[in-house]
Design a protein around this motif. Structure first.
Motif, PDB file in Angstrom:
ATOM      1  N   PHE A  50      28.381  -1.355 -10.246  1.00 33.32           N
ATOM      2  CA  PHE A  50      27.232  -2.189 -10.610  1.00 33.32           C
ATOM      3  C   PHE A  50      27.022  -3.224  -9.504  1.00 33.32           C
ATOM      4  CE2 PHE A  50      28.840  -0.602 -14.677  1.00 33.32           C
ATOM      5  CZ  PHE A  50      27.670  -0.232 -15.337  1.00 33.32           C
ATOM      6  N   ILE A  51      25.882  -3.137  -8.819  1.00 30.19           N
ATOM      7  CA  ILE A  51      25.614  -3.995  -7.653  1.00 30.19           C
ATOM      8  C   ILE A  51      24.401  -4.880  -7.965  1.00 30.19           C
ATOM      9  CG2 ILE A  51      25.061  -3.977  -5.185  1.00 30.19           C
ATOM     10  CD1 ILE A  51      26.045  -0.954  -5.282  1.00 30.19           C
ATOM     11  N   HIS A  52      24.527  -6.186  -7.692  1.00 38.09           N
ATOM     12  CA  HIS A  52      23.410  -7.094  -8.001  1.00 38.09           C
ATOM     13  C   HIS A  52      22.171  -6.683  -7.198  1.00 38.09           C
ATOM     14  CE1 HIS A  52      20.965 -10.704  -8.339  1.00 38.09           C
ATOM     15  NE2 HIS A  52      21.627 -10.889  -9.481  1.00 38.09           N
ATOM     16  N   ALA A  53      21.008  -6.816  -7.839  1.00 37.11           N
ATOM     17  CA  ALA A  53      19.749  -6.353  -7.230  1.00 37.11           C
ATOM     18  C   ALA A  53      19.488  -6.993  -5.853  1.00 37.11           C
ATOM     19  CB  ALA A  53      18.585  -6.643  -8.176  1.00 37.11           C
ATOM     20  N   ASP A 112      21.226  -9.442 -14.703  1.00 34.79           N
ATOM     21  CA  ASP A 112      21.683 -10.430 -15.697  1.00 34.79           C
ATOM     22  C   ASP A 112      23.174 -10.223 -15.965  1.00 34.79           C
ATOM     23  OD1 ASP A 112      20.905 -12.353 -18.032  1.00 34.79           O
ATOM     24  OD2 ASP A 112      22.139 -10.773 -18.937  1.00 34.79           O
ATOM     25  N   LEU A 113      23.953 -11.313 -15.855  1.00 29.51           N
ATOM     26  CA  LEU A 113      25.412 -11.186 -15.947  1.00 29.51           C
ATOM     27  C   LEU A 113      25.869 -10.681 -17.317  1.00 29.51           C
ATOM     28  CD1 LEU A 113      28.111 -11.488 -14.515  1.00 29.51           C
ATOM     29  CD2 LEU A 113      28.183 -13.859 -15.278  1.00 29.51           C
ATOM     30  N   ASP A 114      25.332 -11.286 -18.400  1.00 37.45           N
ATOM     31  CA  ASP A 114      25.750 -10.834 -19.740  1.00 37.45           C
ATOM     32  C   ASP A 114      25.437  -9.353 -19.927  1.00 37.45           C
ATOM     33  OD1 ASP A 114      26.629 -13.324 -20.398  1.00 37.45           O
ATOM     34  OD2 ASP A 114      24.767 -13.928 -21.397  1.00 37.45           O
ATOM     35  N   ASP A 115      24.274  -8.970 -19.413  1.00 32.76           N
ATOM     36  CA  ASP A 115      23.858  -7.574 -19.568  1.00 32.76           C
ATOM     37  C   ASP A 115      24.797  -6.641 -18.788  1.00 32.76           C
ATOM     38  OD1 ASP A 115      21.926  -5.569 -20.436  1.00 32.76           O
ATOM     39  OD2 ASP A 115      21.456  -5.400 -18.294  1.00 32.76           O
ATOM     40  N   VAL A 116      25.179  -7.020 -17.589  1.00 30.87           N
ATOM     41  CA  VAL A 116      26.025  -6.101 -16.807  1.00 30.87           C
ATOM     42  C   VAL A 116      27.432  -6.017 -17.402  1.00 30.87           C
ATOM     43  CG1 VAL A 116      26.939  -7.660 -14.989  1.00 30.87           C
ATOM     44  CG2 VAL A 116      26.517  -5.256 -14.492  1.00 30.87           C
ATOM     45  N   VAL A 117      27.912  -7.119 -17.982  1.00 31.59           N
ATOM     46  CA  VAL A 117      29.227  -7.057 -18.640  1.00 31.59           C
ATOM     47  C   VAL A 117      29.144  -6.090 -19.830  1.00 31.59           C
ATOM     48  CG1 VAL A 117      30.898  -8.374 -20.008  1.00 31.59           C
ATOM     49  CG2 VAL A 117      30.028  -9.322 -17.866  1.00 31.59           C
ATOM     50  N   ALA A 118      28.047  -6.181 -20.596  1.00 30.46           N
ATOM     51  CA  ALA A 118      27.874  -5.268 -21.742  1.00 30.46           C
ATOM     52  C   ALA A 118      27.790  -3.818 -21.263  1.00 30.46           C
ATOM     53  CB  ALA A 118      26.619  -5.649 -22.523  1.00 30.46           C
ATOM     54  N   ILE A 146      34.698 -13.489 -15.490  1.00 31.75           N
ATOM     55  CA  ILE A 146      34.110 -12.169 -15.808  1.00 31.75           C
ATOM     56  C   ILE A 146      35.237 -11.181 -16.129  1.00 31.75           C
ATOM     57  CG2 ILE A 146      32.728 -10.254 -14.898  1.00 31.75           C
ATOM     58  CD1 ILE A 146      31.330 -12.394 -13.094  1.00 31.75           C
ATOM     59  N   ALA A 147      36.336 -11.273 -15.378  1.00 33.13           N
ATOM     60  CA  ALA A 147      37.480 -10.373 -15.616  1.00 33.13           C
ATOM     61  C   ALA A 147      37.945 -10.466 -17.067  1.00 33.13           C
ATOM     62  CB  ALA A 147      38.624 -10.715 -14.666  1.00 33.13           C
ATOM     63  N   HIS A 148      37.968 -11.706 -17.592  1.00 33.25           N
ATOM     64  CA  HIS A 148      38.424 -11.879 -18.982  1.00 33.25           C
ATOM     65  C   HIS A 148      37.482 -11.200 -19.980  1.00 33.25           C
ATOM     66  CE1 HIS A 148      41.947 -14.368 -18.503  1.00 33.25           C
ATOM     67  NE2 HIS A 148      41.320 -15.099 -17.595  1.00 33.25           N
ATOM     68  N   ARG A 149      36.252 -10.938 -19.555  1.00 32.86           N
ATOM     69  CA  ARG A 149      35.273 -10.342 -20.493  1.00 32.86           C
ATOM     70  C   ARG A 149      35.264  -8.811 -20.446  1.00 32.86           C
ATOM     71  NH1 ARG A 149      29.687 -13.238 -19.445  1.00 32.86           N
ATOM     72  NH2 ARG A 149      29.154 -12.106 -21.350  1.00 32.86           N
ATOM     73  N   LEU A 150      36.013  -8.209 -19.539  1.00 37.49           N
ATOM     74  CA  LEU A 150      36.014  -6.743 -19.451  1.00 37.49           C
ATOM     75  C   LEU A 150      37.069  -6.163 -20.391  1.00 37.49           C
ATOM     76  CD1 LEU A 150      35.526  -6.194 -15.601  1.00 37.49           C
ATOM     77  CD2 LEU A 150      33.814  -6.108 -17.434  1.00 37.49           C
ATOM     78  N   ASP A 151      36.675  -5.161 -21.176  1.00 37.01           N
ATOM     79  CA  ASP A 151      37.582  -4.554 -22.171  1.00 37.01           C
ATOM     80  C   ASP A 151      38.430  -3.466 -21.525  1.00 37.01           C
ATOM     81  OD1 ASP A 151      36.397  -6.117 -24.079  1.00 37.01           O
ATOM     82  OD2 ASP A 151      35.055  -4.530 -24.815  1.00 37.01           O
ATOM     83  N   THR A 152      39.293  -3.867 -20.629  1.00 38.00           N
ATOM     84  CA  THR A 152      40.132  -2.880 -19.933  1.00 38.00           C
ATOM     85  C   THR A 152      41.563  -3.400 -19.847  1.00 38.00           C
ATOM     86  OG1 THR A 152      39.704  -3.888 -17.768  1.00 38.00           O
ATOM     87  CG2 THR A 152      38.193  -2.145 -18.472  1.00 38.00           C
TER      88      THR A 152
END
Ligand code: NAD
Length: 486
Positions: free
Chosen positions: A287-290, A389-395, A419-425
């Motif tokens: 996922f690369i920012h626009a 959008d950051l929230d969108d890319v995390v989702a 952001i790392a803390h928000r990834l479900d991995t």
């Protein structure tokens, strides 16, 4: 014993070379041609290996841990000393260019040694005037180890070292696509252990299910695809064998707009294409920012065109073939599907016509529901996805049945950490790829795994807790507990 014109490969059962009536073909993926035969273990061979491991367990479990560590260190030293020959064999069966093959052999030896720095702890949960309560971690019995073809040696060591260190005995099975280096390692190190402690058997597709159904195993430690992992779990359920499953992934890398594209492009590329993209924790969705999407895409495309792909035995090739025909066809199918659905493919440089080669391929901003995005490709076809959008890319990154690892790339490490803390991995890297250590657990979330490997938690997966209540008062004077154990 199975033969190649000048080379033979034997299984290790009860400390000795074991022969089989039948053999399986082993192909060199750089040519597609059969170049060797490996033993094809029968149900009787499996029974003999399990019986030997069962008999050896009684002594090995009470062998002092320092002796077990010495045996593993001795084995690691022998693997290290034979790294050159083992790496040459590895290239032929696995396909990876020689420097990477040698790095895996030496990495396996290092990992085996490092694992011996761990100890099996005794926890004290109470030490009062009246009693001491100790929790010991005791070995389970005979362990069944099943390994895939992408890192056949390192992933075998991740099973051999902790299983034996904890006091279990082991029957190890390499993939039918890459049995030879593991069989050779078995031959080299079989004398490091008492007979029956360490067994290696090889065979075709029927052998894995025979093993997981075998009543002699106390535990299965499995690395492979999620689909097979589910079958292993089903089979283990019949007699409640303990299991550790390290399975597939569809890892996301999130690239923030503040990165220095020229500085990180080569690392982003390697994170996706290392080992011809046959890495469980490779970046499989980028996922690369626009704001920087076109720049990153073009840099990655230049790298794909410039990176030499070919026979791993020839100097100068950075990546080798796809390891086997079935996987080759799967990757071609994903590429065909992308093309047929109108997606834009950016192809890398030319690859040999013979063997299982596919050009390093980028897919330019496909929809999130394209097959090439949803499925684990496990081959050199990488979807590049635009985000704003950051929230969108995390989702979007979390919208996967898998949860193995992921990466965040940013000049702002604090922001990347959030952001790392928000990834479900199970693992997240910041500004790096594919890191693991003998002291850090690798544990897939969701359908990427069950349990963990490496570190103390990984070692303890080869044990069960045993609590002992030791009184400090004479027998007959100890009051019964007010709350009794249920
Ligand atoms: P696979 O599941 O096809 O095979 C893995 C092993 O299981 C092989 O030894 C195979 O012979 C054996 N096997 C096959 N069917 C079996 C059955 N029914 N019962 C028992 N054993 C069986 O996987 P693969 O194609 O060899 O490896 C690629 C997959 O492994 C990818 O999905 C990759 O992501 C995953 N992988 C995961 C990790 C991790 O640590 N999470 C590491 C490497 C690879």
């Amino acid at each position: 014993m199975a033969t190649l014109a000048t080379e033979t490969f034997s299984m290790t059962i009860d400390g000795s070379a074991a022969e089989t009536a039948r053999t399986i073909d082993v192909r060199n993926p750089a040519t597609g041609e059969v170049f060797a035969q490996a033993p094809d273990a029968s149900a009787d061979d499996l029974d003999r290996a399990v019986a030997a491991a069962t008999a050896a367990f009684e002594r090995w479990k009470t062998t002092p841990i320092d002796e077990r560590k010495a045996a593993l260190n001795n084995a690691a030293g022998i693997i290290e000393a034979h790294a050159k020959d083992l790496a040459a064999l590895f290239v032929k069966e696995q396909g990876r260019p020689y420097p990477g093959a040698k790095a895996e052999i030496l990495g396996g030896a290092m990992w085996m040694k490092a694992t011996t720095m761990l100890d099996v702890p005794v926890e004290v949960t109470e030490d009062s005037d009246t009693r001491r309560v100790e929790v010991h971690h005791v070995p389970l019995g005979v362990v069944c180890g099943i390994v895939p073809w992408n890192f056949p040696v390192l992933l075998a060591v991740w099973k051999i070292a902790p299983a034996l260190l904890a006091g279990n005995t082991l029957v190890l099975k390499p993939s039918p696509f890459t049995p030879l280096t593991t069989l050779r390692i078995g031959e080299l190190i079989r004398d490091c252990f008492p007979a029956g402690v360490f067994n290696v058997i090889s065979g075709g597709d029927a052998l894995g299910p025979l093993m997981t159904a075998h009543k002699g195993f106390a535990k299965i430690t499995f690395t492979g695809s999620t689909a097979t992992g589910k079958r292993v779990m089903g089979s283990a359920a019949k007699d409640l064998k303990r299991i550790t499953l390290e399975l597939g992934g569809n890892d996301a890398a999130i690239v923030l707009p503040d990165v220095d594209v020229d500085a990180v492009a080569a690392q982003l590329f390697e994170g996706a294409f290392h080992n011809t993209a046959q890495v469980c924790v490779a970046t499989k969705r980028m996922f690369i920012h626009a704001d920087i999407y076109d720049q990153v895409r073009d840099r990655l495309h230049e790298l794909a065109k410039a990176t030499p792909v070919g026979d791993g035995a020839q100097q100068g090739n950075r990546y080798g073939p796809i390891q086997n025909e079935a996987q080759y066809r799967r990757v071609l199918d994903l590429i065909d599907d992308a093309r047929a659905t109108g997606l834009t493919l950016l192809e890398g440089g030319s690859v040999p016509q013979r063997g299982y080669f596919v050009p390093l391929t980028l897919v330019d901003n496909p929809p999130d529901d394209a097959r090439v995005v949803v499925e684990e490709a496990f081959g050199p076809v990488l979807p590049l996805l635009k985000w704003t959008d950051l929230d969108d890319v995390v989702a979007r990154a979390n919208d996967s049945e898998y949860g193995l690892a992921g990466a965040v790339w940013s000049a702002d490490v604090d922001k990347a950490t959030q952001i790392a803390h928000r990834l479900d991995t199970g693992t997240v890297w910041i500004n790096q790829n594919l890191q693991s250590t003998p002291f850090t657990p690798l544990a897939g979330a969701k359908q990427s795994g069950f349990g963990q490997e490496n570190g103390l938690p990984g070692l303890l997966e080869f044990t069960r807790p045993k609590s002992i209540f030791i009184p400090k008062q004479p027998a007959g004077t100890i009051p019964e507990a007010e709350v009794a154990a249920p």
